[in-house]
Design a protein around this motif. Structure first.
Motif, PDB file in Angstrom:
ATOM      1  N   HIS A  28       0.990  -1.239   0.034  1.00 32.66           N
ATOM      2  CA  HIS A  28      -0.082  -0.020  -0.040  1.00 32.66           C
ATOM      3  C   HIS A  28       0.949   1.163   0.138  1.00 32.66           C
ATOM      4  CE1 HIS A  28      -3.650  -2.423   0.803  1.00 32.66           C
ATOM      5  NE2 HIS A  28      -2.674  -3.043   1.495  1.00 32.66           N
ATOM      6  N   LEU A  29       0.608   2.181  -0.987  1.00 38.17           N
ATOM      7  CA  LEU A  29       1.206   3.575  -1.020  1.00 38.17           C
ATOM      8  C   LEU A  29       0.211   4.478  -0.273  1.00 38.17           C
ATOM      9  CD1 LEU A  29       2.625   3.069  -4.716  1.00 38.17           C
ATOM     10  CD2 LEU A  29       4.079   3.358  -2.610  1.00 38.17           C
ATOM     11  N   PHE A  30      -1.003   4.217  -0.141  1.00 37.81           N
ATOM     12  CA  PHE A  30      -2.128   5.005   0.253  1.00 37.81           C
ATOM     13  C   PHE A  30      -3.097   4.265   0.691  1.00 37.81           C
ATOM     14  CE2 PHE A  30      -0.009   7.431  -3.482  1.00 37.81           C
ATOM     15  CZ  PHE A  30       0.270   8.938  -2.781  1.00 37.81           C
ATOM     16  N   LEU A  31      -3.324   4.627   2.099  1.00 36.10           N
ATOM     17  CA  LEU A  31      -4.425   3.905   2.570  1.00 36.10           C
ATOM     18  C   LEU A  31      -5.104   4.590   4.085  1.00 36.10           C
ATOM     19  CD1 LEU A  31      -5.947   1.014   3.207  1.00 36.10           C
ATOM     20  CD2 LEU A  31      -4.079   0.471   4.798  1.00 36.10           C
ATOM     21  N   ARG A  32      -6.267   4.645   4.090  1.00 40.66           N
ATOM     22  CA  ARG A  32      -6.859   5.044   5.294  1.00 40.66           C
ATOM     23  C   ARG A  32      -8.093   4.216   5.842  1.00 40.66           C
ATOM     24  NH1 ARG A  32      -9.069   9.544   1.829  1.00 40.66           N
ATOM     25  NH2 ARG A  32     -11.478   9.045   1.607  1.00 40.66           N
ATOM     26  N   SER A  33      -8.355   4.156   7.195  1.00 40.71           N
ATOM     27  CA  SER A  33      -9.272   3.384   7.779  1.00 40.71           C
ATOM     28  C   SER A  33      -9.756   3.673   8.921  1.00 40.71           C
ATOM     29  CB  SER A  33      -9.029   1.945   7.439  1.00 40.71           C
ATOM     30  OG  SER A  33      -9.961   1.157   8.482  1.00 40.71           O
ATOM     31  N   PRO A  34     -10.860   3.843   9.482  1.00 45.25           N
ATOM     32  CA  PRO A  34     -11.269   4.480  10.690  1.00 45.25           C
ATOM     33  C   PRO A  34     -10.696   3.338  11.829  1.00 45.25           C
ATOM     34  CG  PRO A  34     -13.344   3.520   9.421  1.00 45.25           C
ATOM     35  CD  PRO A  34     -12.035   3.646   8.430  1.00 45.25           C
ATOM     36  N   ARG A  35     -10.434   2.135  11.380  1.00 46.69           N
ATOM     37  CA  ARG A  35      -9.704   0.992  12.120  1.00 46.69           C
ATOM     38  C   ARG A  35      -8.139   1.466  12.363  1.00 46.69           C
ATOM     39  NH1 ARG A  35     -12.728  -3.340  13.830  1.00 46.69           N
ATOM     40  NH2 ARG A  35     -11.298  -4.847  13.061  1.00 46.69           N
ATOM     41  N   LEU A  36      -7.681   2.426  11.864  1.00 45.85           N
ATOM     42  CA  LEU A  36      -6.246   2.806  11.987  1.00 45.85           C
ATOM     43  C   LEU A  36      -6.034   4.318  12.157  1.00 45.85           C
ATOM     44  CD1 LEU A  36      -4.702   0.532   9.171  1.00 45.85           C
ATOM     45  CD2 LEU A  36      -4.644   0.235  11.428  1.00 45.85           C
ATOM     46  N   PRO A  37      -6.981   4.930  13.061  1.00 44.34           N
ATOM     47  CA  PRO A  37      -6.971   6.327  13.126  1.00 44.34           C
ATOM     48  C   PRO A  37      -5.345   6.886  13.621  1.00 44.34           C
ATOM     49  CG  PRO A  37      -7.606   5.202  15.059  1.00 44.34           C
ATOM     50  CD  PRO A  37      -7.583   4.163  14.000  1.00 44.34           C
ATOM     51  N   GLY A  38      -5.138   7.889  12.671  1.00 41.83           N
ATOM     52  CA  GLY A  38      -3.827   8.571  13.136  1.00 41.83           C
ATOM     53  C   GLY A  38      -2.649   8.095  12.186  1.00 41.83           C
ATOM     54  N   GLN A  39      -2.856   6.855  11.434  1.00 38.47           N
ATOM     55  CA  GLN A  39      -1.918   6.188  10.916  1.00 38.47           C
ATOM     56  C   GLN A  39      -2.016   6.213   9.426  1.00 38.47           C
ATOM     57  OE1 GLN A  39       0.949   4.557  11.887  1.00 38.47           O
ATOM     58  NE2 GLN A  39       0.738   5.357  13.874  1.00 38.47           N
ATOM     59  N   GLU A  40      -2.550   6.956   8.872  1.00 36.76           N
ATOM     60  CA  GLU A  40      -3.006   7.143   7.438  1.00 36.76           C
ATOM     61  C   GLU A  40      -1.781   7.178   6.576  1.00 36.76           C
ATOM     62  OE1 GLU A  40      -6.364   8.713   9.884  1.00 36.76           O
ATOM     63  OE2 GLU A  40      -4.399   9.075   9.641  1.00 36.76           O
ATOM     64  N   LEU A  41      -1.779   6.598   5.468  1.00 40.83           N
ATOM     65  CA  LEU A  41      -0.724   6.632   4.296  1.00 40.83           C
ATOM     66  C   LEU A  41      -1.505   7.504   3.266  1.00 40.83           C
ATOM     67  CD1 LEU A  41       0.244   2.834   3.826  1.00 40.83           C
ATOM     68  CD2 LEU A  41       1.399   4.378   5.182  1.00 40.83           C
ATOM     69  N   ASP A  42      -1.061   8.961   3.553  1.00 39.60           N
ATOM     70  CA  ASP A  42      -1.685   9.814   2.492  1.00 39.60           C
ATOM     71  C   ASP A  42      -0.725  10.872   2.149  1.00 39.60           C
ATOM     72  OD1 ASP A  42      -1.290  11.382   5.007  1.00 39.60           O
ATOM     73  OD2 ASP A  42      -3.334  11.504   5.449  1.00 39.60           O
ATOM     74  N   ASP A  43       0.611  10.614   2.181  1.00 39.26           N
ATOM     75  CA  ASP A  43       1.633  11.623   2.037  1.00 39.26           C
ATOM     76  C   ASP A  43       2.269  11.244   0.513  1.00 39.26           C
ATOM     77  OD1 ASP A  43       3.743  13.389   1.693  1.00 39.26           O
ATOM     78  OD2 ASP A  43       4.471  13.243   3.644  1.00 39.26           O
TER      79      ASP A  43
END
Length: 315
Positions: A28-43
């Motif tokens: 995963h290069l980008f990923l977000r989930s409510p199960r992983l708050p504060g750990q988003e791959l969004d940069d």
């Protein structure tokens, strides 16, 4: 009429399977989930740094399994592929219901089959973009997810849509197995019920449940088995990974194995977090596989099997 030659669909266009090269088959290069708050791959800058570190070790391709509605940034992938010089295969599909706002999930469920096919053949829109927004890169695979030791109604609905999209395009279906479980249930539903050929199914996270009997049964059925560790989030069974691979090779199933890094959190990145990240797939795990099984088998895992697993005679 002669069938078209199989090609791997990347975000920059279709390529010959032999050109895919050394491949991280699940990451995963980008990923977000409510199960992983504060750990988003969004940069995007952090994603580029991770890709460049992977490329510096000889990495040539990454398959991003992030599906619809989880911040996959389909619009950013082509530029990343160009700048880092790494092939990227993107995904359509849908994850478990727990990864979505329920109102958003109800909206996504409408016309799921058509959306999967459209993203594989025409291109995707950014997840939050309106329907009229420009299309970006086409997906080259379908990502779905099972449950822990079972398949719920949401899973069955998504699997049916994925099977429809497979029949329309030939695209492979990658399956998140929760905790590595329910592999044989997944094959029963996709293959026996929906008619998807087993070699078009990629079972992910099998290293999280190091049950060699189940692994052998899935390989004997003809599915691809993705071992996507080491992983910071799922380290408990990493020490069994090489044993699982050796067992499958000794049973004659080397041609069914894929390997990936499955970087799911910002802290797990090597370039901007605590690691081990995408580069460790080549600097660490590949070294161990080479030592245990030899360079020929290593090439099968990293080059030959991904070239076959993700190659499709696209309509």
């Amino acid at each position: 009429m002669t069938a078209p030659a199989p090609l791997v669909r990347t975000v920059l266009g279709d390529i010959a399977p032999a050109d895919l090269g050394v491949c991280d088959a699940h990451d995963h290069l980008f990923l977000r989930s409510p199960r992983l708050p504060g750990q988003e791959l969004d940069d995007p800058a952090a994603a580029e740094a991770e890709l460049r570190a992977f490329a510096a070790l000889g990495g040539e391709a990454v398959v991003q399994w992030t599906p619809i509605g989880m911040g996959r940034r389909a619009d950013a992938l082509p530029a990343l592929s160009r700048t880092a010089g790494v092939h990227i295969v993107a995904a359509t599909g849908l994850h478990q219901a727990v990864h979505y706002d329920q109102d958003a999930l109800r909206h996504l469920a409408d016309g799921l089959e058509e959306r999967f096919v459209a993203e594989l053949t025409g291109g995707a829109r950014p997840d939050d973009a309106p329907d009229g927004a420009p299309l970006t890169a086409r997906a080259g695979m379908i990502k779905v997810a099972g449950g822990f030791h079972g398949l719920d109604a949401h899973t069955r609905r998504v699997f049916a849509a994925a099977a429809h999209a497979h029949r329309a395009t030939g695209a492979p279906i990658g399956v998140h197995l929760e905790g590595g479980t329910a592999a044989l249930d997944v094959l029963e539903l996709l293959c026996a019920v929906h008619g998807v050929p087993p070699h078009r199914v990629i079972l992910g996270h099998l290293n999280r449940m190091p049950d060699s009997r189940t692994h052998r049964q899935a390989a004997e059925a003809g599915a691809y088995l993705a071992f996507d560790g080491p992983s910071r989030a799922h380290h408990a069974t990493d020490w069994r990974l090489l044993d699982c691979l050796v067992s499958l090779v000794e049973a004659g199933h080397a041609r069914r194995i894929l390997v990936g890094g499955d970087t799911t959190t910002a802290s797990a990145r090597a370039s901007t977090g605590e690691g081990p990240g995408m580069p460790y797939l080549l600097s660490g795990l590949r070294t161990g596989i080479d030592r245990e099984l030899g360079p020929e088998i290593t090439a099968v895992f990293f080059r030959e099997n991904p070239a076959e697993a993700f190659a499709v005679s696209w309509p």
